[in-house]
Write an enzyme that holds these catalytic residues in place. Structure first.
Site, PDB file in Angstrom:
ATOM      1  N   CYS A   1      -0.294  -8.800  -5.566  1.00  0.00           N
ATOM      2  CA  CYS A   1       0.010  -7.385  -5.320  1.00  0.00           C
ATOM      3  C   CYS A   1       1.503  -7.106  -5.523  1.00  0.00           C
ATOM      4  O   CYS A   1       1.872  -6.055  -6.063  1.00  0.00           O
ATOM      5  CB  CYS A   1      -0.389  -6.990  -3.909  1.00  0.00           C
TER       6      CYS A   1
ATOM      7  N   CYS B   1      -8.309  -2.696  -7.326  1.00  0.00           N
ATOM      8  CA  CYS B   1      -8.567  -3.679  -8.379  1.00  0.00           C
ATOM      9  C   CYS B   1      -9.983  -4.236  -8.233  1.00  0.00           C
ATOM     10  O   CYS B   1     -10.485  -4.424  -7.112  1.00  0.00           O
ATOM     11  CB  CYS B   1      -7.566  -4.820  -8.275  1.00  0.00           C
TER      12      CYS B   1
ATOM     13  N   CYS C   1     -10.777  -7.294  -5.900  1.00  0.00           N
ATOM     14  CA  CYS C   1     -10.475  -7.118  -4.473  1.00  0.00           C
ATOM     15  C   CYS C   1     -11.161  -5.898  -3.868  1.00  0.00           C
ATOM     16  O   CYS C   1     -10.779  -5.437  -2.792  1.00  0.00           O
ATOM     17  CB  CYS C   1      -8.966  -7.013  -4.270  1.00  0.00           C
TER      18      CYS C   1
ATOM     19  N   CYS D   1      -1.743  -2.824   0.143  1.00  0.00           N
ATOM     20  CA  CYS D   1      -1.345  -3.719  -0.934  1.00  0.00           C
ATOM     21  C   CYS D   1       0.144  -4.021  -0.911  1.00  0.00           C
ATOM     22  O   CYS D   1       0.605  -4.925  -1.595  1.00  0.00           O
ATOM     23  CB  CYS D   1      -1.714  -3.112  -2.276  1.00  0.00           C
TER      24      CYS D   1
HETATM   25  S1  SF4 Z   1      -5.489  -5.748  -5.312  1.00  0.00           S
HETATM   26 FE1  SF4 Z   1      -6.094  -7.867  -5.880  1.00  0.00          FE
HETATM   27  S2  SF4 Z   1      -6.049  -8.019  -8.128  1.00  0.00           S
HETATM   28 FE2  SF4 Z   1      -4.968  -6.133  -7.498  1.00  0.00          FE
HETATM   29  S3  SF4 Z   1      -2.841  -6.699  -7.447  1.00  0.00           S
HETATM   30 FE3  SF4 Z   1      -3.618  -6.962  -5.370  1.00  0.00          FE
HETATM   31  S4  SF4 Z   1      -4.367  -9.105  -5.209  1.00  0.00           S
HETATM   32 FE4  SF4 Z   1      -4.025  -8.609  -7.390  1.00  0.00          FE
END
Ligand code: SF4
Length: 246
Positions: A124, A205, A208, A230
């Site tokens: 993130c 995303c 996730c 995030c």
């Molecule tokens: S939500 Fe998941 S895939 Fe997206 S940036 Fe964060 S950890 Fe990475």
């Protein structure tokens, strides 16, 4: 509003922005979202960007923006990990609303695709926080679509606040409820993100995000972790705002 914000560019330090935000919160405590948005845009022309995920209810704030100024920059974090449906929705909704300056913020293309598996916070940080920080460096203020009902850390969120870098951050929908959002979408016949109908009340995303079946709209985000944010939203002192330590 303009007079109240005149000092913002000169006082990028946290204390100055916090003082401006506090005054604005008093003045606009009962104002409707479109009035807040219009006043902020007029006060800092060319210095504000709207940050949107093009997620489940993003159409509301983007619709309000489009009624006022379709040329305001809209920043979207294209983490390279989004659902294909989100990218298509971004194109469709932008065209529907006539948005003329949507900017996709992309991370370093050499990041490992599976970074979220080994270190999701780092993922993130590199896919979201760093690109957004870089992009917001060009602006004196930002607009978000965050609502108080979404998660614990947002429950006390003010309409105007200072971000960790001393920029003014405006949350015009802070007091909106799910019913208000749904009513606005229906009233204006706004396109919905296609994943909403498939059980995703909050969409980030792909790796996730899961469908959520309970009353917490963000329960499907980082479902295997204790965090709910995030990291792109910081407290004025620079802390990443999370309800639970991750
Ligand atoms: S939500 Fe998941 S895939 Fe997206 S940036 Fe964060 S950890 Fe990475």
């Amino acid at each position: 509003m303009r007079r109240l914000l005149e000092s913002v560019p000169e006082t990028r330090a946290n204390a100055g922005a916090q003082t401006s935000a506090a005054r604005l919160n008093v003045r606009y405590a009962q104002a409707p979202a479109d009035e807040i948005l219009r006043a902020a845009l007029e006060a800092l022309p060319g210095q504000i960007a709207l940050v949107s995920s093009f997620g489940a209810d993003s159409a509301v704030l983007l619709h309000l923006l489009a009624q006022i100024d379709r040329d305001v920059p809209v920043l979207m974090l294209e983490t390279q990990m989004l659902f294909a449906e989100t990218l298509q929705y971004q194109r469709d909704l932008s065209a529907h609303l006539g948005l003329r300056d949507v900017r996709l913020l992309t991370p370093d293309p050499d990041l490992p695709e599976d970074l979220h598996l080994s270190d999701s916070k780092m993922c993130c940080a590199l896919r979201k926080v760093a690109p957004l920080e870089s992009a917001l460096g060009d602006f004196a203020g930002s607009i978000t679509g965050r609502k108080r009902f979404q998660t614990g850390p947002r429950a006390q969120m003010p309409i105007f606040e200072a971000d960790h870098a001393g920029r003014l951050r405006i949350n015009p929908l802070a007091s909106w409820t799910p019913a208000m959002l749904a009513q606005h979408i229906e009233m204006h016949d706004l396109p919905r993100h296609p994943l909403v109908a498939r059980g995703y009340p909050s969409i980030g995303c792909a790796p996730c995000t899961r469908p959520a079946t309970n009353s917490d709209p963000r329960a499907g985000r980082w479902a295997d972790e204790t965090r709910e944010e995030c990291g792109i939203h910081f407290a004025p002192d620079g802390r990443v705002i999370r309800r639970k330590a991750g």
